[in-house]
Design a protein around this motif. Structure first.
Motif, PDB file in Angstrom:
ATOM      1  N   ARG A 668       0.817  -1.221   0.000  1.00  0.00           N
ATOM      2  CA  ARG A 668       0.000   0.000   0.000  1.00  0.00           C
ATOM      3  C   ARG A 668       0.849   1.268   0.000  1.00  0.00           C
ATOM      4  NH1 ARG A 668      -4.611  -1.578   4.415  1.00  0.00           N
ATOM      5  NH2 ARG A 668      -4.928  -3.709   3.653  1.00  0.00           N
ATOM      6  N   GLU A 690       0.476  11.208  -1.751  1.00  0.00           N
ATOM      7  CA  GLU A 690      -0.945  11.005  -2.022  1.00  0.00           C
ATOM      8  C   GLU A 690      -1.418  11.831  -3.225  1.00  0.00           C
ATOM      9  OE1 GLU A 690      -3.182   8.617  -1.692  1.00  0.00           O
ATOM     10  OE2 GLU A 690      -3.479   8.771   0.473  1.00  0.00           O
ATOM     11  N   ASP A 691      -0.683  12.912  -3.571  1.00  0.00           N
ATOM     12  CA  ASP A 691      -1.095  13.700  -4.733  1.00  0.00           C
ATOM     13  C   ASP A 691      -0.605  13.112  -6.050  1.00  0.00           C
ATOM     14  OD1 ASP A 691       1.569  14.291  -4.650  1.00  0.00           O
ATOM     15  OD2 ASP A 691       1.333  16.457  -4.413  1.00  0.00           O
ATOM     16  N   PHE A 726       3.002   7.237   9.658  1.00  0.00           N
ATOM     17  CA  PHE A 726       1.664   7.821   9.532  1.00  0.00           C
ATOM     18  C   PHE A 726       0.698   6.801   8.941  1.00  0.00           C
ATOM     19  CE2 PHE A 726      -1.456   9.821   6.720  1.00  0.00           C
ATOM     20  CZ  PHE A 726      -2.217  10.495   7.667  1.00  0.00           C
ATOM     21  N   ASP A 872      -5.051  -0.771  -4.218  1.00  0.00           N
ATOM     22  CA  ASP A 872      -5.035   0.614  -3.738  1.00  0.00           C
ATOM     23  C   ASP A 872      -3.668   0.867  -3.114  1.00  0.00           C
ATOM     24  OD1 ASP A 872      -5.634   3.118  -2.845  1.00  0.00           O
ATOM     25  OD2 ASP A 872      -6.997   2.467  -1.237  1.00  0.00           O
ATOM     26  N   SER A 873      -3.037   1.962  -3.482  1.00  0.00           N
ATOM     27  CA  SER A 873      -1.803   2.352  -2.802  1.00  0.00           C
ATOM     28  C   SER A 873      -1.752   3.865  -2.727  1.00  0.00           C
ATOM     29  CB  SER A 873      -0.580   1.816  -3.543  1.00  0.00           C
ATOM     30  OG  SER A 873      -0.446   2.472  -4.786  1.00  0.00           O
ATOM     31  N   ILE A 874      -0.923   4.360  -1.807  1.00  0.00           N
ATOM     32  CA  ILE A 874      -0.821   5.809  -1.617  1.00  0.00           C
ATOM     33  C   ILE A 874      -0.426   6.463  -2.950  1.00  0.00           C
ATOM     34  CG2 ILE A 874       0.439   7.669  -0.430  1.00  0.00           C
ATOM     35  CD1 ILE A 874      -1.198   6.155   1.569  1.00  0.00           C
ATOM     36  N   GLY A 875      -1.208   7.436  -3.364  1.00  0.00           N
ATOM     37  CA  GLY A 875      -0.873   8.205  -4.570  1.00  0.00           C
ATOM     38  C   GLY A 875      -1.417   7.631  -5.855  1.00  0.00           C
ATOM     39  N   PRO A 877      -4.563   6.674  -6.768  1.00  0.00           N
ATOM     40  CA  PRO A 877      -5.780   7.277  -7.336  1.00  0.00           C
ATOM     41  C   PRO A 877      -5.500   8.610  -8.025  1.00  0.00           C
ATOM     42  CG  PRO A 877      -6.205   6.470  -5.100  1.00  0.00           C
ATOM     43  CD  PRO A 877      -4.733   6.342  -5.339  1.00  0.00           C
ATOM     44  N   LEU A 878      -4.747   9.494  -7.352  1.00  0.00           N
ATOM     45  CA  LEU A 878      -4.565  10.826  -7.957  1.00  0.00           C
ATOM     46  C   LEU A 878      -3.526  10.826  -9.067  1.00  0.00           C
ATOM     47  CD1 LEU A 878      -5.061  13.357  -5.027  1.00  0.00           C
ATOM     48  CD2 LEU A 878      -6.635  12.670  -6.824  1.00  0.00           C
ATOM     49  N   ARG A 880      -3.886   9.094 -11.461  1.00  0.00           N
ATOM     50  CA  ARG A 880      -4.737   8.885 -12.643  1.00  0.00           C
ATOM     51  C   ARG A 880      -5.520  10.142 -13.007  1.00  0.00           C
ATOM     52  NH1 ARG A 880      -4.723   3.449 -10.393  1.00  0.00           N
ATOM     53  NH2 ARG A 880      -6.333   3.920  -8.860  1.00  0.00           N
ATOM     54  N   ARG A 881      -5.192  11.262 -12.329  1.00  0.00           N
ATOM     55  CA  ARG A 881      -5.893  12.511 -12.637  1.00  0.00           C
ATOM     56  C   ARG A 881      -5.737  12.856 -14.100  1.00  0.00           C
ATOM     57  NH1 ARG A 881      -3.524  16.947  -8.738  1.00  0.00           N
ATOM     58  NH2 ARG A 881      -1.825  15.451  -8.563  1.00  0.00           N
TER      59      ARG A 881
END
Lengths: 985, 95
Positions: A668, A690-691, A726, A872-875, A877-878, A880-881
């Motif tokens: 993740r 995450e961005d 975190f 799902d992993s950090i960053g 989803p975004l 794929r913006r």
């Protein structure tokens, strides 16, 4: 011992030690004083009133006060590197051999050429720079500002490093008492007797406050005997810390106070100053009050001094500030000055009282309802002009004027957290408001209780209230009988008269006219007034000036003082030197320095070191005869690619990841998959923010089903660990996984080159087979070396060669590098530094700090296929913006100059061939550039729009800063061995 | 400032690193249909209250706990300090 002469202004008595005489110099002239004197009191005793020149108009000035609120008597102390500008003569404790000089004058204090500014005063009013120096614009930096800075000013810094030692410390207490006058002493006594931990901080070198300065405050007991008894009792108690010479300069959140403690002058040991951070559960502010002047024409001549200061010089320091001292006051306090002076035999020609109902029978002529409307004397006051209640004017001869405009409570600390003071009409002063810093209570004059009886009681009661909050028992402190008069005052701020300037802020040379001008030009709010006129913006923060400035503005605008605004204060209460804030964090000690396990060995080899974050790393290892670093680096690269090289890579971050969910966790935090990584194998991982931007990269080795070791880049080791914690604690607290940073626990060396395996086979214990078949590319394992020493071996390569990284516990790092060098001697094993490491990774097209610059995505790096869509992993989803997937996206590619004699420079921008060097033509930039000895050409990595589709094209590499432009061909970022055959042999 | 660490007692704020709004705990599902929109809101939209604010602090110079600190942005008064892991569990986060 100086013989008493007609110049001496010493009186009998005083709190000075006449048995010892101290010599000191001011502007080259020798003077004498005694222990207990300040620089100002000793100069005054020697008949010296002129001590400085004013900031803007270079007006001759003497001291106005006897404390840290002093606006005029600023001097330079010491010489050479120790020179200290802007020291207040009024608080400088005298010592034998002290050297002081006046400042802001040329050629001398009594004849100052720039006093011509005073004649130009009509042109130098408030806001003069905004109006006068508007054009031409280019003149500001080169002409106007330097000229103004030379003319207007304070002292000069030495320009040399400060040779003194400064330190910082931390203190904790139940009750902090700020100020050691009558209120502070009774507060400290009550708390001390209750058994609370008490700190009593006093700015002065002597406890007692106004008890040292005024006569007749106690009705029976001796004031000094009482102070001595208090100090003696307090110093005998272990729960009390007495801190004289300690200025509490700021009140911060949660009961934290900043305080600056000065070591006594010429102390045999200890730092010059200590900056304390005091954690106080409760605080009593007993900082007393500061007197303010009255504004009238030419009220700044040397010899015009606050009435309380005149009294302090007479009583505490046994100095008559003049032979004939006129008193000008709007309140009862001025009469004390007259009485004390007369008791000491000083002539008081008159008391001028602005109140029409003033008492008359005090043995001196009292002019009620009168005012001083002018003064004479250039370097020293010679007379005053009065306007009597009848309107008649009269001149009086005098050489000093005691000025009593009322007292302002020293409430600064109550404002430091944004709380505002409130106006009290009956004492014509601001007092602390109801709300203030939590846990802080003001007592005595600091809260407007001006009588001695009020102070004694107020201090004790405030401390008892604080103690009760904390669960201590209230203490009964027996108080000496003291005067309890509430002084009567009728607010009076400035004398209207024709002609002459009336000073409001002595330190910044702000007059009533400047306030009037601000009013006329509509700068009427207090904040605008302050900034337009610079009222209260000098180092003294307008301690004697702000309230008068506000009152004059109130009068002009026909409003009350509360309607006009309030004064507020920010830390520090009095100036704190930058050296004290720096403490011991200077030079090499500014921050910690981390050394690699092979540091001593590398230093023996003559390595050249470079700072990498906090680390000191070997940059290259020069050999005799090499005259340029490039020669060294080229040799190191070729030797590694030709046979074998070795490099300390211990600085890379190492994070130990363990637990039954360790694989799920890594899956993740990295965008690529880790769940299926077999035990005994290593995988490259790309970590996103995450961005969707790349955060860091590194390798992760699976040592067991539930045990991984992840590496980070050197620079990001701390940030990556924080991020992973975190994720573990705040996002997926149910995962069974634990993280430990093991960066410091392991010494790790890269052994790279075609002969690396042969070298390693000589140190790896024989039961471990590291042949290509048994231990292929990307294998890892726990082994032993050198006959049983536990180690970890990773077959990973940053150089692109057959390579390993071998790790042993840190304390064996020095031993291992020596053993490996020995084992590789017949292969001519070559140590290489960070520079050769960088060259080899650019030749291989690996991304590093220059590429992972916080603005790039996996797609920019050509790694978009690593971002798994199946999990799902950090960053992910975004990343794929839509905005990150345009056609014109930057892509990581390589560059070679068409002419290999032309170097490429990182940071250069990429332009279409021949296009003008302007932003609209910008197509990307170079991130890393090196000379490749392997390919015998400069090479570079960079991001170019659609770069991956433009291989073979020629672009211009422009560096407008250096004025260069180089034609370069776009190539694959994998310059060397793109198939990776050398890794796998 | 002083932060009352739930495990270690009062600690100076200098030991901590600040991250931001505690709403970062509520990470959306990255596999959802509308994940891009959800993540936009999660990452970029913040309220800016004058008053109580829940925020994440990391005890980097200490035990490496992530904490949720409830602080009054007007007075800097700290009214509550919790372990972020406990808050995350209360908010339904687990694996």
């Amino acid at each position: 011992m100086s013989a008493p002469n007609r110049l001496s202004h010493r009186l009998p008595g005083g709190l000075i030690d006449r048995k010892r005489t101290l010599s000191f110099r001011f502007d080259g002239r020798e003077y004498h004083g005694h222990p207990g004197d300040t620089l100002a009191s000793a100069l005054l005793a020697g008949g010296r009133m002129l001590m400085g020149r004013s900031f803007k108009y270079h007006r001759p000035r003497g001291p106005l006060t006897a404390g840290s609120e002093e606006p005029n008597a600023l001097v330079e102390l010491g010489g050479g590197a120790c020179r200290e500008p802007n020291a207040r003569a009024t608080t400088t404790e005298l010592f034998d051999g002290l050297e002081a000089r006046s400042q802001n004058r040329w050629p001398s204090l009594s004849f100052d050429v720039l006093a011509v500014n005073d004649l130009l005063a009509p042109f130098l009013t408030a806001g003069f720079y905004y109006k006068t120096f508007m054009w031409p614009r280019s003149f500001w930096d080169k002409v106007y500002e330097p000229a103004i800075r030379r003319a207007a000013g304070l002292g000069r810094l030495s320009g040399a490093a400060d040779p003194d030692v400064y330190d910082k410390g931390f203190l904790h207490c139940d009750l902090l008492v700020v100020g050691g006058g009558p209120a502070g002493l009774t507060a400290a006594l009550a708390a001390a007797r209750a058994g609370a931990r008490v700190i009593l901080a006093e700015e002065d070198f002597r406890f007692g406050g106004r008890l040292n300065c005024d006569a007749g405050l106690f009705l029976g007991a001796d004031q000094q005997d009482w102070i001595s008894a208090c100090v003696e009792e307090l110093s005998s108690l272990e729960n009390v810390r007495l801190m004289p010479r300690t200025m509490v300069f700021g009140a911060f959140d949660h009961g934290i106070f900043g305080a600056l403690e000065n070591n006594p002058p010429q102390a045999a040991s200890g730092p010059r100053q200590v900056l304390w951070r005091i954690y106080a559960r409760r605080t009593v502010l007993a900082a007393g009050a500061v007197e303010r002047p009255i504004a009238f024409a030419d009220n700044d001549r040397p010899g015009i001094m606050l009435a309380g200061a005149v009294r302090a010089y007479a009583n505490r320091w046994a100095v008559a500030v003049g032979r004939q001292v006129v008193v000008f006051t709007n309140n009862d306090d001025g009469y004390r000055t007259a009485a004390d002076l007369m008791a000491k035999g000083v002539e008081v020609p008159a008391i001028v009282d602005t109140r029409s109902d003033a008492a008359v029978d005090v043995g001196v002529p009292v002019f009620a309802g009168a005012a001083v409307v002018g003064t004479s004397g250039r370097l020293r006051l010679s007379g005053v002009k009065l306007r009597l209640s009848s309107g008649e004017e009269r001149s009086l001869k005098c050489d000093a004027l005691a000025l009593g405009g009322g007292w302002n409570p020293n409430l600064h600390l109550t404002c430091h957290q944004g709380h505002r003071p409130v106006w009290r009409e009956d004492i014509a002063a601001f007092v602390p408001g109801k709300a203030g810093p939590p846990g802080l209570r003001a007592a005595g004059a600091a809260c407007g209780a001006f009588s001695t009886a009020n102070a004694l009681e107020g201090g004790r009661d405030a401390a008892n209230d604080a103690l009760e909050d904390l669960g201590f028992r209230r203490q009964d402190v027996k108080l000496p009988e003291a005067e309890g008069r509430t002084p009567s005052i009728v607010a009076f701020w400035h004398v209207r008269s024709k002609g002459g300037r009336a000073w409001v802020d002595f330190q910044n040379d702000v007059t009533v006219k400047d306030v009037e001008l601000a009013h006329r030009e509509n700068f009427r709010s207090v904040e605008h007034l302050k900034r337009y006129t610079t009222l209260g913006m000098a180092p003294d923060q307008g301690k004697t000036a702000n309230v008068i400035g506000l009152a004059v503005m109130a009068e002009l605008s026909g409003r009350t003082i509360p309607e006009t605004g309030t004064t507020t204060f920010r830390p520090p209460y009095a100036p704190v030197s930058v050296a004290a804030f720096a403490g011991r964090s200077t030079g090499e000690d500014f921050r910690p320095r981390r050394l690699t396990p092979s540091h001593d060995w590398a230093a023996e080899q003559g390595a050249h070191f470079v700072e990498a974050g906090l680390w000191l790393r070997a940059q290259w290892f020069p050999r005799p005869g090499e005259s340029h670093w490039r020669q060294t680096v080229d040799r190191e690269v070729l030797a590694t690619r030709g046979s074998v090289g070795i490099c300390d890579v211990s600085t890379l971050g190492k994070i130990d990841v363990q637990g039954t969910d360790a694989a799920a966790f890594l899956n993740r935090v990295y965008c690529n998959g880790f769940a299926k990584l077999p035990v005994g194998r290593v995988r490259y991982g790309l970590m996103l923010r995450e961005d969707g931007m790349a955060m860091d990269d590194g390798t992760t080795a699976r040592l067991a089903e539930d045990h991984f070791v992840t590496t980070t880049t050197t620079a990001n080791a701390v940030a990556v660990f924080r991020h992973m914690e975190f994720c573990r604690q705040s996002l997926w607290p149910g995962l069974d996984v634990q993280l430990v940073s093991t960066t410091e626990a392991w010494a790790q060396f890269a052994v790279a080159g075609p002969n690396s395996r042969r070298v390693l086979q000589r140190v790896v214990d024989p039961e471990f087979d590291i042949s290509n078949e048994a231990f292929p590319f990307m294998a890892c394992g726990e082994i032993t070396v050198c006959g049983g020493l536990r180690a970890r071996l990773f077959r990973i390569s940053f150089s692109g060669e057959l390579a390993y990284e071998i790790a042993v516990p840190t304390r064996y790092g020095d031993g291992l590098i020596r053993r490996l060098m020995e084992a590789g001697r017949d292969f001519d094993i070559t140590p290489y530094g960070t520079e050769a490491l960088g060259v080899m990774r650019v030749e291989k097209g690996h991304a590093a700090g220059g590429e992972l610059n916080g603005t790039v995505t996996a797609r920019n790096l050509g790694m978009e296929r690593m971002v798994s869509a199946k999990k799902d992993s950090i960053g992910a989803p975004l990343s794929r913006r839509e905005s990150l997937s345009g056609e014109d996206v930057l892509k990581l590619v390589g560059f070679c100059p068409l002419d290999p004699a032309q170097p490429l420079v990182a940071g250069s921008h990429l332009l279409p061939e021949g296009a003008a060097a302007q932003a609209s033509n910008d197509q990307g930039y170079l991130t890393s550039a090196v000379y490749s000895p392997t390919l015998a050409t400069p090479i570079a990595l960079g991001f170019l729009k659609r770069g991956d589709a433009r291989l073979g094209e020629v672009v211009d590499v422009a560096n407008p800063l250096m004025g260069t432009r180089v034609r370069a061909r776009v190539v694959s970022p994998h310059f060397f061995d793109p198939e990776g055959g050398r890794l796998r042999v | 400032m002083i932060i009352e660490h739930p495990l270690l007692g009062p600690r100076d704020a200098q030991e901590f690193v600040y991250l931001g709004d505690a709403s970062l705990i509520d990470r959306p599902d990255g596999m959802a249909e509308d994940s891009v929109e959800c993540f936009h809101d999660y990452l970029y939209l913040r309220s800016n209250p004058a008053g109580l604010h829940r925020e994440l602090w990391f005890h980097e110079g200490g035990d490496r706990s992530w904490l949720v600190v409830t602080r009054d942005t007007v007075t800097h008064e700290i009214v509550k300090v919790e372990l972020a892991a406990d808050v995350a569990r209360q908010r339904g986060r687990c694996r």
